[in-house]
Design a protein around this motif. Structure first.
Motif, PDB file in Angstrom:
ATOM      1  N   GLY A   1       0.841  -1.158   0.180  1.00  0.00           N
ATOM      2  CA  GLY A   1       0.037  -0.003   0.140  1.00  0.00           C
ATOM      3  C   GLY A   1       0.815   1.120  -0.073  1.00  0.00           C
ATOM      4  N   VAL A   2       2.099   1.397  -0.183  1.00  0.00           N
ATOM      5  CA  VAL A   2       3.112   2.425   0.008  1.00  0.00           C
ATOM      6  C   VAL A   2       3.371   2.581  -1.596  1.00  0.00           C
ATOM      7  N   ASP A   3       3.229   3.880  -1.938  1.00  0.00           N
ATOM      8  CA  ASP A   3       3.656   4.356  -3.372  1.00  0.00           C
ATOM      9  C   ASP A   3       5.248   4.417  -3.381  1.00  0.00           C
ATOM     10  N   LYS A   4       5.930   4.148  -4.368  1.00  0.00           N
ATOM     11  CA  LYS A   4       7.279   4.217  -4.505  1.00  0.00           C
ATOM     12  C   LYS A   4       7.962   5.598  -4.309  1.00  0.00           C
TER      13      LYS A   4
ATOM     14  N   SER B   1      12.521   4.592   5.424  1.00  0.00           N
ATOM     15  CA  SER B   1      11.295   5.516   5.764  1.00  0.00           C
ATOM     16  C   SER B   1      10.407   5.151   4.677  1.00  0.00           C
ATOM     17  N   ALA B   2       9.102   5.107   5.181  1.00  0.00           N
ATOM     18  CA  ALA B   2       8.100   4.926   4.079  1.00  0.00           C
ATOM     19  C   ALA B   2       6.719   5.828   4.883  1.00  0.00           C
ATOM     20  N   LYS B   3       5.945   6.258   3.778  1.00  0.00           N
ATOM     21  CA  LYS B   3       4.619   6.827   4.141  1.00  0.00           C
ATOM     22  C   LYS B   3       3.580   6.274   3.536  1.00  0.00           C
TER      23      LYS B   3
ATOM     24  N   ARG C   1      -5.865  -1.885   9.506  1.00  0.00           N
ATOM     25  CA  ARG C   1      -4.617  -1.203   8.737  1.00  0.00           C
ATOM     26  C   ARG C   1      -4.187   0.205   9.404  1.00  0.00           C
ATOM     27  N   SER C   2      -2.885   0.201   9.012  1.00  0.00           N
ATOM     28  CA  SER C   2      -2.323   1.545   9.826  1.00  0.00           C
ATOM     29  C   SER C   2      -1.793   2.534   8.539  1.00  0.00           C
TER      30      SER C   2
ATOM     31  N   TYR D   1      11.545  -2.106  -5.975  1.00  0.00           N
ATOM     32  CA  TYR D   1      10.428  -1.997  -5.356  1.00  0.00           C
ATOM     33  C   TYR D   1       9.584  -2.585  -6.341  1.00  0.00           C
ATOM     34  N   GLU D   2       8.861  -4.030  -5.855  1.00  0.00           N
ATOM     35  CA  GLU D   2       7.970  -4.580  -6.768  1.00  0.00           C
ATOM     36  C   GLU D   2       6.782  -5.206  -5.863  1.00  0.00           C
TER      37      GLU D   2
END
Length: 144
Positions: free
Chosen positions: A57-60, A75-77, A96-97, A119-120
Motif C-alpha cells: 500500500g506504499v507508493d514508490k 522510511s515510508a509513508k 490497517r495502519s 520495489y515490486e
C-alpha cells in the motif's frame, strides 16, 4: 450486597472488568512502534547483504532510503484510506495502519556506492554489496 460490591471492587483492581481492560486500547493502537509495520527479512552471502521489506500500500515515491555510518535507514509513508463499509460510511473495524514509518539496520563492510534497491509488488529489496576489506570508523588510541 456489601460482598457483591467488594467483589466488584476487587475485580476492578485486578483489571478483570471489560470496560477498564479495553480503555484506551483503540487510541493507543496508533502509537505502535513503526518496526512492526515494516516486516523484514535479512540475508547475507559472501558478497552482499539483502534486505527485503514488506511495504504494502506504499507508493514508490513515498519511500526514502539512506545509508550513513554503517546504518541503512528506510522510511515510508502510507496515506490514509477510506473504507465505505456500510451505507453511512462508518468503518466497522480497522486493522490497517497509515502514517510515516522508519526502521534502521546496521551493516559493516558495505560498499555504499554500489547499493541498489527495487520495489515490486509491495516489497522493497535493498542489496548492499560488501567491501573487500573491513572499513573501520574506530581508531585505537595507545596509552602513554
Amino acid at each position: 450486597m456489601a460482598n457483591e460490591l467488594n467483589n466488584r471492587f476487587n475485580e476492578l483492581m485486578k483489571g478483570g472488568d471489560d470496560f477498564f481492560s479495553n480503555l484506551g486500547r483503540s487510541f493507543f493502537n496508533g502509537f505502535d512502534d513503526s518496526f512492526k509495520e515494516m516486516k523484514t527479512d535479512i540475508s547475507e552471502s559472501d558478497t552482499a547483504y539483502t534486505v527485503a521489506v514488506d511495504l504494502p500500500g506504499v507508493d514508490k515515491k513515498d519511500i526514502d532510503i539512506d545509508f550513513k555510518d554503517h546504518a541503512l535507514t528506510i522510511s515510508a509513508k502510507r496515506d490514509s484510506f477510506s473504507d465505505e463499509s456500510d451505507a453511512k460510511g462508518n468503518l466497522l473495524s480497522s486493522e490497517r495502519s497509515y502514517g510515516r514509518f522508519t526502521r534502521q539496520y546496521q551493516f559493516p563492510n558495505v560498499d555504499k556506492d554500489k547499493i541498489s534497491a527495487k520495489y515490486e509488488a509491495g516489497v522493497l529489496t535493498v542489496t548492499l554489496p560488501k567491501t573487500a576489506e573491513e572499513i573501520s570508523n574506530s581508531h585505537k588510541i595507545e596509552i602513554e
